[in-house]
Design a protein around this motif. Structure first.
Motif, mmCIF file in Angstrom:
data_model
loop_
_atom_site.group_PDB
_atom_site.id
_atom_site.type_symbol
_atom_site.label_atom_id
_atom_site.label_comp_id
_atom_site.label_asym_id
_atom_site.label_seq_id
_atom_site.Cartn_x
_atom_site.Cartn_y
_atom_site.Cartn_z
ATOM 1 N N LEU A 1 41.441 44.545 39.580
ATOM 2 C CA LEU A 1 42.893 44.634 39.547
ATOM 3 C C LEU A 1 43.349 44.784 38.098
ATOM 4 O O LEU A 1 42.856 44.074 37.216
ATOM 5 C CB LEU A 1 43.512 43.386 40.175
ATOM 6 N N ALA B 1 43.700 40.636 44.304
ATOM 7 C CA ALA B 1 43.573 41.655 45.341
ATOM 8 C C ALA B 1 42.246 41.423 46.060
ATOM 9 O O ALA B 1 41.257 40.995 45.448
ATOM 10 C CB ALA B 1 43.606 43.046 44.735
ATOM 11 N N ALA C 1 44.861 48.233 42.251
ATOM 12 C CA ALA C 1 43.543 47.736 42.637
ATOM 13 C C ALA C 1 42.602 48.925 42.792
ATOM 14 O O ALA C 1 42.967 49.931 43.404
ATOM 15 C CB ALA C 1 43.616 46.947 43.938
ATOM 16 N N PHE D 1 47.124 42.006 48.700
ATOM 17 C CA PHE D 1 47.557 41.471 47.409
ATOM 18 C C PHE D 1 48.194 40.101 47.645
ATOM 19 O O PHE D 1 49.076 39.962 48.491
ATOM 20 C CB PHE D 1 48.563 42.404 46.745
#
Length: 432
Positions: A138, A212, A155, A171
């Motif tokens: 991320l 993420a 991501a 997320f």
């Protein structure tokens, strides 16, 4: 003497006894050779976590295949050390085992067979490298965002060759904005990689932690390292004055003001662009001062209305655009008047033949040119323009009339940089 001899004989007898006792002790039997020879292939392999790795064990005794012998499999290093499974050899003395592991790691395994007498014969350890079914990161690792504008995160998901990309990315926000956590579809960039973009806003000055994650083909949730989003007060960017007028050839200036949370923001980069009008595509840049001001100045080369816009890029990389302002450019109109003269024939004279004014306080005599038509069918001549900055200005010329009479002199005055800006004055000359 006899006593000494007896002591020597006793000592010799003791030593002989010791030697005899040592020689009569039973000696350990030589170790029996292993009953089984065990080999495994491949000795090393790489596989995606969650998929099957295949290991074939060959058991031989005196170079002959051994049927229906139990082979024990044990993990000797790496995750989950200890017994793993058992299988039995076929008539060829072989057995193939399927093993799988859900996480990225390296394991060493060892196969063994237990003899009838309890002795354990082992193969050399083999290595299985498990590649993670998916890897996720991320970015950016840390960012500053501003209230009212979204923070943007991306991501990136990769899988090994032959792996399966997930369909979405989850997320998770930890902090005051946790309610904006959510899922985004994965955009496939290649057979082994993809990305998902995620954005959210905040109404409070806070700091969030965001991760993420994906659910991979090994039925494992892979999670990225956490990133941080630090929320700061918003920026405001304005441009002034809203409208202004200027003469062509002169300079107009506009001022951008940048503020953060209502306070002047210094050191901010500002870009200016004339977006439309006769001077379109003019650009400039400046940095805000301690008052949050950045100034743009430019000269108008043609009459008409320009539209100007400025933009400011904050430390997080977000662009803030100002309102649009206008500059109306106009040629400074020339107002010219003649000055009547009385001269004698056949005599050269120099005199002022016209005067003119312009409404531009910055106007200079050198910015204007004059042509004098003396009205007697001779060639026109160039007049001389003089006068202080801002005017009024005088046009002078030299000439000689050969005959007496009344002549009409025409004086044409033109702005050098803007030929469309011109005026004409008429002067009457009486010669006689």
């Amino acid at each position: 003497m006899l006593h000494l001899r007896r002591r020597v004989l006793a000592l010799l007898a003791t030593m002989l006894g010791l030697l005899l006792s040592i020689g009569l002790q039973p000696q350990p039997a030589a170790a029996d050779p292993p009953q089984y020879t065990i080999t495994v292939e491949p000795v090393a392999q790489t596989q995606i976590a969650g998929k099957w790795a295949y290991l074939t064990t060959h058991v031989r005794s005196a170079s002959r295949s051994v049927d229906h012998v139990r082979v024990d499999i044990k993990i000797v290093s790496g995750p989950n050390t200890g017994p793993l499974a058992s299988s039995w050899t076929d008539p060829s003395g072989d057995t193939t085992e399927e093993i799988s592991y859900a996480y990225g790691s390296v394991q060493q395994l060892q196969m063994s067979v237990t003899e009838d007498n309890g002795a354990v014969d082992t193969a050399e350890p083999i290595t299985v490298t498990w590649l993670p079914a998916a890897t996720i990161s991320l970015a950016p690792q840390a960012q500053t965002a501003y209230l009212g504008r979204p923070a943007a995160l991306t991501a990136t998901v990769t899988v090994p060759d032959g792996g399966t990309l997930p369909s979405s990315v989850d997320f998770a926000i930890q902090g005051a904005n946790s309610g904006q956590s959510g899922s985004k579809p994965l955009v496939v960039d290649s057979p082994t990689s993809g990305h998902a973009d995620f954005g959210y806003t905040s109404q409070s000055l806070t700091s969030d932690t965001v991760t993420a994650s994906v659910f991979d083909s090994a039925c494992v949730t892979d999670q990225s390292a956490a990133v941080t989003v630090d929320w700061q007060p918003p920026f405001a960017a304005t441009l002034a004055p809203a409208t202004q007028s200027a003469f062509t050839g002169r300079t107009a200036s506009v001022t951008a003001t940048i503020a953060q949370d209502g306070a002047p923001y210094s050191g901010g980069p500002v870009e200016f662009t004339v977006t439309s009008g006769p001077n379109a595509s003019r650009t400039g840049s400046a940095t805000t001062d301690a008052d949050g001001h950045a100034v743009f100045r430019y000269s108008g080369s043609a009459a008409g209305r320009d539209s100007i816009e400025a933009s400011f890029t904050d430390p997080a990389g977000a662009t803030h655009r100002t309102n649009t302002v206008t500059v109306d450019w106009a040629d400074a109109p020339i107002t010219a008047t003649g000055q009547d003269l009385a001269e004698r024939e056949c005599r050269r004279f120099t005199a002022a033949v016209a005067g003119f004014t312009v409404p531009d306080p910055q106007a200079a005599a050198t910015e204007y040119a004059a042509v004098v038509d003396w009205g007697d069918d001779t060639r026109s001549s160039t007049g001389t323009v003089t006068g202080p900055t801002g005017g009024p200005f005088t046009v002078s010329g030299s000439h000689r009339y050969m005959w007496a009479g009344d002549y009409t002199v025409t004086v044409t005055i033109t702005a050098v940089a803007h030929p469309s800006d011109h005026a004409t004055a008429t002067t009457r000359v009486r010669v006689g």
